[in-house]
Write an enzyme that holds these catalytic residues in place. Structure first.
Site, PDB file in Angstrom:
ATOM      1  N   LYS A  22       0.852  -1.206   0.000  1.00 52.89           N
ATOM      2  CA  LYS A  22       0.000   0.000   0.000  1.00 52.89           C
ATOM      3  C   LYS A  22       0.885   1.253   0.000  1.00 52.89           C
ATOM      4  O   LYS A  22       0.672   2.169  -0.783  1.00 52.89           O
ATOM      5  CB  LYS A  22      -0.872  -0.007   1.248  1.00 52.89           C
ATOM      6  CG  LYS A  22      -1.545   1.317   1.551  1.00 52.89           C
ATOM      7  CD  LYS A  22      -2.443   1.262   2.772  1.00 52.89           C
ATOM      8  CE  LYS A  22      -1.712   1.494   4.055  1.00 52.89           C
ATOM      9  NZ  LYS A  22      -1.399   2.887   4.404  1.00 52.89           N
ATOM     10  N   ARG A 120       0.161  14.139  13.489  1.00 50.67           N
ATOM     11  CA  ARG A 120       0.660  13.918  12.115  1.00 50.67           C
ATOM     12  C   ARG A 120       0.609  15.190  11.267  1.00 50.67           C
ATOM     13  O   ARG A 120      -0.050  15.271  10.248  1.00 50.67           O
ATOM     14  CB  ARG A 120      -0.098  12.771  11.464  1.00 50.67           C
ATOM     15  CG  ARG A 120       0.071  11.479  12.237  1.00 50.67           C
ATOM     16  CD  ARG A 120      -0.601  10.324  11.597  1.00 50.67           C
ATOM     17  NE  ARG A 120       0.108   9.896  10.384  1.00 50.67           N
ATOM     18  CZ  ARG A 120      -0.342   8.906   9.610  1.00 50.67           C
ATOM     19  NH1 ARG A 120      -1.477   8.303   9.894  1.00 50.67           N
ATOM     20  NH2 ARG A 120       0.333   8.545   8.533  1.00 50.67           N
TER      21      ARG A 120
HETATM   22  C1  EPZ Z   1       4.137   6.891   6.550  1.00 56.52           C
HETATM   23  O1  EPZ Z   1       3.322   7.880   7.156  1.00 56.52           O
HETATM   24  C2  EPZ Z   1       3.271   5.669   6.377  1.00 56.52           C
HETATM   25  N1  EPZ Z   1       2.161   5.977   5.472  1.00 56.52           N
HETATM   26  C3  EPZ Z   1       2.744   5.218   7.737  1.00 56.52           C
HETATM   27  O2  EPZ Z   1       1.999   4.029   7.535  1.00 56.52           O
HETATM   28  C4  EPZ Z   1       3.946   4.905   8.639  1.00 56.52           C
HETATM   29  O3  EPZ Z   1       3.475   4.552   9.919  1.00 56.52           O
HETATM   30  C5  EPZ Z   1       4.851   6.138   8.736  1.00 56.52           C
HETATM   31  O4  EPZ Z   1       5.244   6.557   7.416  1.00 56.52           O
HETATM   32  C6  EPZ Z   1       6.109   5.857   9.541  1.00 56.52           C
HETATM   33  O5  EPZ Z   1       6.821   4.804   8.959  1.00 56.52           O
HETATM   34  C7  EPZ Z   1       2.391   5.993   4.145  1.00 56.52           C
HETATM   35  O6  EPZ Z   1       3.494   5.777   3.682  1.00 56.52           O
HETATM   36  C8  EPZ Z   1       1.209   6.305   3.269  1.00 56.52           C
HETATM   37  P1  EPZ Z   1       6.042  10.253   8.728  1.00 56.52           P
HETATM   38  P2  EPZ Z   1       3.827   9.420   7.226  1.00 56.52           P
HETATM   39  O7  EPZ Z   1       5.891  11.545   8.007  1.00 56.52           O
HETATM   40  O8  EPZ Z   1       4.694   9.716   6.065  1.00 56.52           O
HETATM   41  C9  EPZ Z   1       6.163  13.556  12.122  1.00 56.52           C
HETATM   42  C10 EPZ Z   1       0.175   2.583   7.796  1.00 56.52           C
HETATM   43  O9  EPZ Z   1      -0.285   2.016   8.790  1.00 56.52           O
HETATM   44  N2  EPZ Z   1       6.012  14.555  11.046  1.00 56.52           N
HETATM   45  O10 EPZ Z   1       7.214   9.390   8.391  1.00 56.52           O
HETATM   46  O11 EPZ Z   1       2.617  10.254   7.460  1.00 56.52           O
HETATM   47  C11 EPZ Z   1       4.940  12.668  12.272  1.00 56.52           C
HETATM   48  O12 EPZ Z   1       3.967  13.291  13.096  1.00 56.52           O
HETATM   49  C12 EPZ Z   1       0.599   4.036   7.892  1.00 56.52           C
HETATM   50  O13 EPZ Z   1       0.332   2.054   6.670  1.00 56.52           O
HETATM   51  C13 EPZ Z   1       6.012  15.907  11.387  1.00 56.52           C
HETATM   52  O14 EPZ Z   1       6.109  16.277  12.555  1.00 56.52           O
HETATM   53  O15 EPZ Z   1       4.711   9.399   8.524  1.00 56.52           O
HETATM   54  C14 EPZ Z   1       5.523  11.421  12.910  1.00 56.52           C
HETATM   55  O16 EPZ Z   1       5.640  11.620  14.300  1.00 56.52           O
HETATM   56  C15 EPZ Z   1       0.308   4.613   9.264  1.00 56.52           C
HETATM   57  N3  EPZ Z   1       5.874  16.831  10.392  1.00 56.52           N
HETATM   58  C16 EPZ Z   1       6.931  11.333  12.293  1.00 56.52           C
HETATM   59  O17 EPZ Z   1       7.205  12.634  11.755  1.00 56.52           O
HETATM   60  C17 EPZ Z   1       5.760  16.467   9.072  1.00 56.52           C
HETATM   61  O18 EPZ Z   1       5.650  17.363   8.208  1.00 56.52           O
HETATM   62  C18 EPZ Z   1       7.054  10.326  11.147  1.00 56.52           C
HETATM   63  O19 EPZ Z   1       5.965  10.544  10.304  1.00 56.52           O
HETATM   64  C19 EPZ Z   1       5.762  15.086   8.753  1.00 56.52           C
HETATM   65  C20 EPZ Z   1       5.905  14.150   9.752  1.00 56.52           C
END
Ligand code: EPZ
Length: 416
Positions: A22, A120
């Protein structure tokens, strides 16, 4: 709303084929917005989130056909707005922001809003676009971004963000000049996306490392690409084999992608061996309680934390689960406790004391991976478990009840 009914106690045996990922398919499908002409993507999983991203892409004026192989013709785009009613169902919709600004010079994308597992925010996506020359404003809950042409920049991500890295890598493909992403996320899905972008004419080096360099080009043309296997789906079935004392071949996923999980399963006393096209997982010799700490790739994936908590819930001892990626990813704990688990949450840690057996109960899914966790708990619990709100599950798992039934589980979906 459909429910899942699970009668626990069966050992899983046999072979399961893993579907496309996905979290690779979503950015890959969105990448077609950068291209003139037709793109074709293979091994796309049949999931609710895929249906949502297809609706989004069609909404911009692209033509989309197919299911497991999807064809996108993005020659003529006539809309740059992603509405709240679609974005609120799938946060990954924010991935359209970079490609639309890069290709069309502007985009209006609803802010994703809150999520069960954490705030997020997308501030790092927006900051990077501004550093590339975009004018970004927030208006009525929407992100409005515009740039006559994005310009290359050196971007440092304060946090390794998966979709942030993907969004800006795509935006940089059509920028003027070179962009360097520092402290980039290193997930395999980013490497998969980069391969597809290069087939479309992008110039990218370093994907999969913390420094990615993109030399902007003037145009990109449609190409063919294949979605990698879903390492989180694979890990979910591997844990299912482990907790039920089963013997399962999980095929179609490179063991390298689940290396952290394999290490942890072996530490817990589970037998895991590499076989052609995947891994064989055998449980049945007891489960040693271990500690888990989620980290960005190649660390232990946060998307397998809830599933691994089931293994600890029936382990022999005390295990500590530390969630470092999201601030509220323990929504599954309360439901596990209703099934007899002994878990105490303190801040970002869950202390899990193994119990001799979980008991089936009516439980409720709160998010995608929590619902997978509760299915696993139902498989190993004594008696019947009834899982409601399984629309969460359908977002990220292709026909889970069919795959588990084929492995001998007593699981069925009933319309509510
Ligand atoms: C991706 O989400 C995945 N989704 C998530 O999978 C996965 O849990 C996550 O990466 C971590 O591996 C997809 O790829 C579609 P991040 P993403 O940006 O990109 C913070 C599933 O179950 N952050 O890597 O949204 C954020 O809050 C889903 O399949 C900021 O603060 O996650 C988090 O604490 C759930 N500001 C951390 O970084 C931003 O601008 C990592 O989030 C972006 C992120």
């Amino acid at each position: 709303m459909d429910k899942m009914i699970i009668e626990g106690g069966e050992k899983l045996k046999g072979t399961v084929e893993i579907s496309g990922a996905k979290n690779a398919a979503l950015p890959i499908l969105v990448s077609s917005l950068l291209c003139e002409g037709r793109s074709t993507f293979h091994n796309v999983p049949e999931l609710m989130d895929i249906k949502t991203v297809v609706k989004l892409i069609r909404g911009f004026g692209a033509e989309v056909k197919g299911a497991k192989s999807i064809r996108v013709d993005a020659d003529r785009l006539d809309n740059v707005e992603a509405s709240y009613d679609l974005v609120k169902t799938m946060r990954a919709s924010v991935l359209v922001l970079g490609p639309l600004v890069a290709r069309m010079g502007r985009a209006r994308v609803s802010l994703p809003g809150g999520c069960a597992i954490g705030a997020r925010p997308v501030n790092l996506h927006l900051k990077a676009l501004e550093e590339m020359g975009a004018e970004v404003t927030l208006q009525d809950g929407y992100i409005e971004a515009k740039a006559s042409r994005l310009r290359g920049a050196t971007i440092y991500f304060d946090i390794q963000t998966v979709t942030g890295t993907e969004n800006i890598m795509m935006a940089a493909c059509l920028a003027k000049g070179t962009t360097v992403l520092k402290n980039a996320a290193k997930e395999p899905e980013i490497v998969n996306l980069a391969e597809v972008l290069k087939a479309m004419g992008a110039r990218i080096t370093g994907a999969g490392t913390e420094t990615i360099t993109i030399e902007g080009v003037d145009r990109m043309t449609g190409a063919e690409g294949t979605v990698m296997p879903d390492r989180i789906e694979a890990g979910t079935y591997m844990i299912g084999a482990a907790i039920t004392g089963g013997d399962v071949n999980v095929l179609g996923c490179d063991p390298l992608y689940v290396d952290a999980l394999i290490t942890k399963l072996i530490d817990a006393g589970i037998t895991v061996e590499t076989i052609p096209r995947g891994v064989r997982v055998c449980g049945g010799n007891g489960i040693r309680s271990i500690d888990i700490k989620t980290m960005p790739y190649p660390g232990f994936p946060t998307d397998l934390q809830a599933q691994m908590m089931v293994l600890l819930a029936v382990g022999n001892g005390l295990g500590v689960v530390t969630e470092t990626v999201f601030e509220n990813r323990f929504m599954h704990v309360a439901e596990l406790i209703r099934m007899g688990a002994d878990i105490i949450v303190q801040g970002g840690c869950a202390i899990v004391k193994g119990v001799p057996a979980l008991k089936g109960a009516p439980v409720m899914a709160t998010d995608l991976r929590a619902s997978a966790c509760l299915v696993l708990a139902g498989l190993v619990a004594e008696g019947k478990t009834e899982l409601s709100r399984i629309y969460h599950l359908d977002r990220g798992y292709q026909r889970m009840e069919e795959k588990f039934s084929a492995l001998g589980a007593r699981i069925r979906r009933v319309p509510a």
